[in-house]
Write an enzyme that holds these catalytic residues in place. Structure first.
Site, mmCIF file in Angstrom:
data_model
loop_
_atom_site.group_PDB
_atom_site.id
_atom_site.type_symbol
_atom_site.label_atom_id
_atom_site.label_comp_id
_atom_site.label_asym_id
_atom_site.label_seq_id
_atom_site.Cartn_x
_atom_site.Cartn_y
_atom_site.Cartn_z
ATOM 1 N N MET A 1 0.861 -1.192 0.000
ATOM 2 C CA MET A 1 0.000 0.000 0.000
ATOM 3 C C MET A 1 0.891 1.234 0.000
ATOM 4 S SD MET A 1 -3.087 -1.090 2.534
ATOM 5 C CE MET A 1 -4.353 -2.236 1.988
ATOM 6 N N HIS B 1 3.302 5.612 -4.571
ATOM 7 C CA HIS B 1 3.973 5.531 -5.879
ATOM 8 C C HIS B 1 3.650 4.221 -6.593
ATOM 9 C CE1 HIS B 1 6.606 4.562 -2.514
ATOM 10 N NE2 HIS B 1 7.199 3.656 -3.261
ATOM 11 N N HIS C 1 31.569 14.364 -4.651
ATOM 12 C CA HIS C 1 32.147 14.403 -3.307
ATOM 13 C C HIS C 1 32.039 15.812 -2.738
ATOM 14 C CE1 HIS C 1 34.776 13.506 0.045
ATOM 15 N NE2 HIS C 1 35.441 14.625 -0.218
HETATM 16 P P1 FAD Z 1 -6.396 6.519 -1.668
HETATM 17 O O1 FAD Z 1 -5.322 7.519 -1.575
HETATM 18 O O2 FAD Z 1 -6.860 5.878 -0.401
HETATM 19 O O3 FAD Z 1 -7.602 7.264 -2.373
HETATM 20 C C1 FAD Z 1 -8.836 6.653 -2.548
HETATM 21 C C2 FAD Z 1 -9.889 7.718 -2.648
HETATM 22 O O4 FAD Z 1 -11.104 7.118 -3.096
HETATM 23 C C3 FAD Z 1 -10.224 8.402 -1.337
HETATM 24 O O5 FAD Z 1 -10.097 9.798 -1.437
HETATM 25 C C4 FAD Z 1 -11.666 8.004 -1.063
HETATM 26 O O6 FAD Z 1 -12.428 9.015 -0.423
HETATM 27 C C5 FAD Z 1 -12.187 7.765 -2.471
HETATM 28 N N1 FAD Z 1 -13.355 6.883 -2.512
HETATM 29 C C6 FAD Z 1 -13.504 5.692 -1.900
HETATM 30 N N2 FAD Z 1 -14.709 5.157 -2.203
HETATM 31 C C7 FAD Z 1 -15.331 6.044 -3.010
HETATM 32 C C8 FAD Z 1 -16.596 6.068 -3.649
HETATM 33 N N3 FAD Z 1 -17.460 5.059 -3.539
HETATM 34 N N4 FAD Z 1 -16.904 7.148 -4.382
HETATM 35 C C9 FAD Z 1 -16.026 8.171 -4.527
HETATM 36 N N5 FAD Z 1 -14.824 8.194 -3.958
HETATM 37 C C10 FAD Z 1 -14.471 7.137 -3.217
HETATM 38 N N6 FAD Z 1 2.528 5.908 0.980
HETATM 39 C C11 FAD Z 1 3.720 6.260 0.459
HETATM 40 O O7 FAD Z 1 4.070 5.804 -0.630
HETATM 41 N N7 FAD Z 1 4.557 7.131 1.117
HETATM 42 C C12 FAD Z 1 4.225 7.640 2.322
HETATM 43 O O8 FAD Z 1 5.000 8.412 2.892
HETATM 44 C C13 FAD Z 1 2.997 7.282 2.901
HETATM 45 N N8 FAD Z 1 2.626 7.780 4.084
HETATM 46 C C14 FAD Z 1 1.418 7.433 4.617
HETATM 47 C C15 FAD Z 1 1.071 7.942 5.869
HETATM 48 C C16 FAD Z 1 -0.139 7.612 6.434
HETATM 49 C C17 FAD Z 1 -0.498 8.176 7.786
HETATM 50 C C18 FAD Z 1 -1.043 6.771 5.737
HETATM 51 C C19 FAD Z 1 -2.384 6.433 6.315
HETATM 52 C C20 FAD Z 1 -0.707 6.251 4.496
HETATM 53 C C21 FAD Z 1 0.533 6.570 3.933
HETATM 54 N N9 FAD Z 1 0.930 6.063 2.698
HETATM 55 C C22 FAD Z 1 2.148 6.397 2.178
HETATM 56 C C23 FAD Z 1 0.071 5.148 1.919
HETATM 57 C C24 FAD Z 1 -0.646 5.932 0.802
HETATM 58 O O9 FAD Z 1 -1.392 6.977 1.376
HETATM 59 C C25 FAD Z 1 -1.544 4.997 0.011
HETATM 60 O O10 FAD Z 1 -0.806 3.890 -0.446
HETATM 61 C C26 FAD Z 1 -2.138 5.726 -1.187
HETATM 62 O O11 FAD Z 1 -2.876 6.856 -0.778
HETATM 63 C C27 FAD Z 1 -3.027 4.790 -1.998
HETATM 64 O O12 FAD Z 1 -3.554 5.493 -3.080
HETATM 65 P P2 FAD Z 1 -4.928 5.088 -3.772
HETATM 66 O O13 FAD Z 1 -5.103 6.048 -4.884
HETATM 67 O O14 FAD Z 1 -4.940 3.636 -4.054
HETATM 68 O O15 FAD Z 1 -6.050 5.318 -2.650
HETATM 69 P P1 NAI Z 2 1.944 -2.107 8.838
HETATM 70 O O1 NAI Z 2 1.450 -3.321 8.148
HETATM 71 O O2 NAI Z 2 3.126 -1.385 8.333
HETATM 72 O O3 NAI Z 2 2.265 -2.484 10.367
HETATM 73 C C1 NAI Z 2 1.301 -3.031 11.230
HETATM 74 C C2 NAI Z 2 2.008 -3.688 12.400
HETATM 75 O O4 NAI Z 2 1.064 -4.007 13.406
HETATM 76 C C3 NAI Z 2 2.701 -4.981 11.991
HETATM 77 O O5 NAI Z 2 4.049 -4.939 12.378
HETATM 78 C C4 NAI Z 2 1.898 -6.032 12.743
HETATM 79 O O6 NAI Z 2 2.691 -7.154 13.123
HETATM 80 C C5 NAI Z 2 1.404 -5.252 13.965
HETATM 81 N N1 NAI Z 2 0.235 -5.847 14.630
HETATM 82 C C6 NAI Z 2 -0.875 -6.368 14.048
HETATM 83 N N2 NAI Z 2 -1.731 -6.836 15.001
HETATM 84 C C7 NAI Z 2 -1.156 -6.586 16.206
HETATM 85 C C8 NAI Z 2 -1.549 -6.849 17.564
HETATM 86 N N3 NAI Z 2 -2.712 -7.437 17.898
HETATM 87 N N4 NAI Z 2 -0.711 -6.487 18.566
HETATM 88 C C9 NAI Z 2 0.476 -5.872 18.274
HETATM 89 N N5 NAI Z 2 0.888 -5.614 16.998
HETATM 90 C C10 NAI Z 2 0.082 -5.962 15.984
HETATM 91 O O7 NAI Z 2 0.658 -1.153 8.949
HETATM 92 P P2 NAI Z 2 0.523 0.389 9.314
HETATM 93 O O8 NAI Z 2 1.708 0.885 10.045
HETATM 94 O O9 NAI Z 2 -0.821 0.509 9.933
HETATM 95 O O10 NAI Z 2 0.515 1.081 7.899
HETATM 96 C C11 NAI Z 2 -0.431 0.681 6.893
HETATM 97 C C12 NAI Z 2 0.152 0.850 5.538
HETATM 98 O O11 NAI Z 2 0.224 2.221 5.184
HETATM 99 C C13 NAI Z 2 1.579 0.344 5.434
HETATM 100 O O12 NAI Z 2 1.604 -1.024 5.147
HETATM 101 C C14 NAI Z 2 2.124 1.139 4.293
HETATM 102 O O13 NAI Z 2 1.880 0.448 3.110
HETATM 103 C C15 NAI Z 2 1.316 2.420 4.317
HETATM 104 N N6 NAI Z 2 2.166 3.492 4.817
HETATM 105 C C16 NAI Z 2 3.311 3.795 4.133
HETATM 106 C C17 NAI Z 2 4.171 4.772 4.593
HETATM 107 C C18 NAI Z 2 5.433 5.037 3.853
HETATM 108 O O14 NAI Z 2 5.564 4.568 2.736
HETATM 109 N N7 NAI Z 2 6.379 5.779 4.412
HETATM 110 C C19 NAI Z 2 3.881 5.550 5.785
HETATM 111 C C20 NAI Z 2 2.669 5.125 6.447
HETATM 112 C C21 NAI Z 2 1.854 4.157 5.945
#
Ligand code: FAD
Ligand code: NAI
Length: 464
Positions: free
Chosen positions: A317, A320, A443
């Site tokens: 998830m 990019h 460098h």
């Molecule tokens: P989303 O971004 O989830 O977009 C889906 C959209 O569809 C939403 O706006 C939703 O409202 C809309 N939608 C849903 N159902 C409907 C419907 N029926 N009708 C109309 N609209 C609808 N990823 C990274 O690569 N780098 C990061 O640094 C990073 N940081 C993150 C930090 C946090 C706190 C979180 C929660 C996630 C992070 N992620 C990061 C993960 C990243 O946000 C997701 O992988 C990414 O947004 C997925 O893109 P998407 O287009 O698939 O879906």
């Molecule tokens: P995650 O999958 O990265 O981590 C969840 C963690 O919770 C795992 O280590 C799992 O073992 C643990 N866990 C599950 N059940 C548990 C329990 N009962 N007790 C204790 N630990 C438990 O999921 P997270 O951090 O919620 O992020 C979701 C996704 O969002 C990520 O997988 C990532 O793809 C995306 N994301 C990406 C970022 C980035 O690219 N920098 C930043 C933030 C989110």
């Protein structure tokens, strides 16, 4: 009649819409929320990075600028201003998506989209109902935070990542359930702003998919920064009582349940594919056992004319990853032979230091029986890292023992997220470690650490 309706305006959906418009399609994009940009721009990548950056500056001002001979005196936190800055960045970027839609002639709709047939989408916004006709539908509805049994997110004392971007005041004690990406990034934010942070994790390691050597070294650094970790435990419940929450967990190896009391709890135990209100059942779009939409290599579902990309399908998830899929999906609709090399999609964790990797880790190579050579180089032996006061960490390159082709790269250290880009490109080009070792790196830069790690694959580092 549209050529393509994209449902969801996250990085997957909005980028797919733009690429489709570039290819000459008549495109609409429907978004449930009032702003475009999805999880990433509104409550994910962007606001979390804004707070990571601000909290890092706060930490630096308090603890490490003095090392540079800069004395600041009393450093104060203005949390409201920090949050306002974050909100402003979010506003600029989400507004930017609307601008890009206009620029590319894309019709942007706000409302909940429901698929009513293979070629029609109903959009409901308050009292307004609109039925749009289309040749193709692309589902890009993303994901939502999930919780665990016994823990209910009340959005006040027990929050998910969205709530953890809004906490006020700074918690005294924040318990983080899950030492994955969100737990470590947002746990770091609040620890830097003054919270005691305790992380409870089910696995015996932090950052499940990371290379074990990197995860272990990162854990040591995060502990030194003051974060507390209890690994190998199962959280079984969280009960709110007034201003406090009691979290219960059990050692996985057996033993008595333990409790810990905090004023806030962040649940970061993963996310699930979001398909609510979509009407998949109206057309019979198939999902897998985890509720993700099933697609083939062309991102086609089992219903002709309906496609899906991003968090709502299999794979990591990542924003990019969703973007690449959006581009390739619509290009294939146009018979452009684009493809994605999932092995060359980098992962970055924006802690300090950062953790970044691309390709296979050592455990995966061993399990697959692939013979590899390993080159490692520490940040502490690099001049730029010393100037930056950022000597923690190392870069590690794993190359095929016979062909020298790079199979994986892992970096723990400052700006690792920028440095990994070179290795992702190298892997896309099928480069060998020798190719990197023979390329000139300016460098003094941190990029030289990558070159030295590549030299180390052949046992010929020059500066360590
Ligand atoms: P989303 O971004 O989830 O977009 C889906 C959209 O569809 C939403 O706006 C939703 O409202 C809309 N939608 C849903 N159902 C409907 C419907 N029926 N009708 C109309 N609209 C609808 N990823 C990274 O690569 N780098 C990061 O640094 C990073 N940081 C993150 C930090 C946090 C706190 C979180 C929660 C996630 C992070 N992620 C990061 C993960 C990243 O946000 C997701 O992988 C990414 O947004 C997925 O893109 P998407 O287009 O698939 O879906
Ligand atoms: P995650 O999958 O990265 O981590 C969840 C963690 O919770 C795992 O280590 C799992 O073992 C643990 N866990 C599950 N059940 C548990 C329990 N009962 N007790 C204790 N630990 C438990 O999921 P997270 O951090 O919620 O992020 C979701 C996704 O969002 C990520 O997988 C990532 O793809 C995306 N994301 C990406 C970022 C980035 O690219 N920098 C930043 C933030 C989110």
């Amino acid at each position: 009649m549209y050529d393509l309706i994209v449902i969801g305006s996250g990085p997957g959906g909005y980028i797919a819409a733009i690429r489709a418009a570039q290819l000459g399609m008549k495109v609409a994009c429907v978004e449930k929320y009032d702003t475009f940009g999805g999880t990433c721009l509104n409550v994910g990548c962007i606001p979390s990075k804004a707070l990571l950056e601000s909290s890092e500056r706060f930490e630096e001002a308090q603890h490490s600028l003095a090392d540079h001979g800069i004395e600041l005196g009393d450093v104060k936190l203005d949390l409201a201003k920090m949050m306002a800055r974050k909100n402003q960045i979010v506003g600029q970027l989400t507004g930017g998506v609307g601008f890009l839609f206009k620029k590319n002639g894309i019709d942007g709709f706000h409302g909940t989209a429901t698929i009513t047939s293979a070629n029609t989408v109903r959009v409901v916004s308050g009292e307004d109902k609109n039925v749009l006709e289309t040749k193709r539908i692309l589902i890009a509805t993303g994901s939502k935070p999930s919780s665990i049994p016994g823990v209910t997110i009340d959005k006040d004392r027990i929050v998910d990542s969205t709530g953890a971007l809004l906490l006020d005041p700074v918690p005294k004690h924040l318990v983080v359930i899950g030492a994955g990406v969100i737990g470590l990034e947002l746990g770091s934010v609040w620890a830097r702003l003054g919270s005691k942070v305790t992380v409870l994790e089910w696995l015996p390691k932090i950052l499940g998919p990371a290379d074990n050597e990197v995860a272990k070294a990162a854990l040591r650094i995060f502990k030194k920064q003051g974060l507390e970790f209890t690994l190998d435990v199962k959280v079984t419940g969280a009960v709110v009582d007034g201003d406090s929450v009691t979290v219960t967990y059990e050692p996985k190896a057996g033993g008595d349940p333990q409790t810990i009391v905090a004023d806030r709890v962040l649940v970061s135990t993963g996310r699930y594919a979001y398909t609510a209100d979509l009407g998949l059942e109206n057309v019979g779009v198939a999902t897998d056992a985890r509720g993700r939409i099933d697609v083939d290599d062309h991102f086609r579902t089992n219903v002709e004319s309906i496609y899906a990309i991003g968090d709502v399908i299999r794979g990591p998830m990542l924003a990019h990853k969703a973007e690449e899929e959006g581009v390739v999906c619509v290009e294939r609709m146009h018979n452009i032979g684009a493809h994605i090399n999932y092995d060359a999609i980098p992962s970055v964790v924006y802690t300090h230091p950062e953790v970044a990797w691309v390709g296979k880790n050592e455990e995966e190579l061993k399990e697959a029986g692939i013979k590899y050579r390993k080159g490692k180089f520490p940040f502490s032996a690099n001049g730029r890292a010393k100037a930056l006061n950022a000597t923690d960490g190392f870069a590690k390159i794993l190359a095929d023992a016979t062909t020298d082709r790079i199979l994986g790269a892992h970096i723990l250290g400052a700006r690792a997220g920028e440095m990994i880009a070179e290795l992702a490109v190298a892997m896309e080009f099928g480069a060998s470690a020798e190719d990197i070792a023979r390329s000139s790196h300016a460098h003094p830069t941190l990029a030289e650490i990558v070159k030295e790690a590549a030299l180390a694959v052949d046992g010929r580092t020059l500066n360590a």
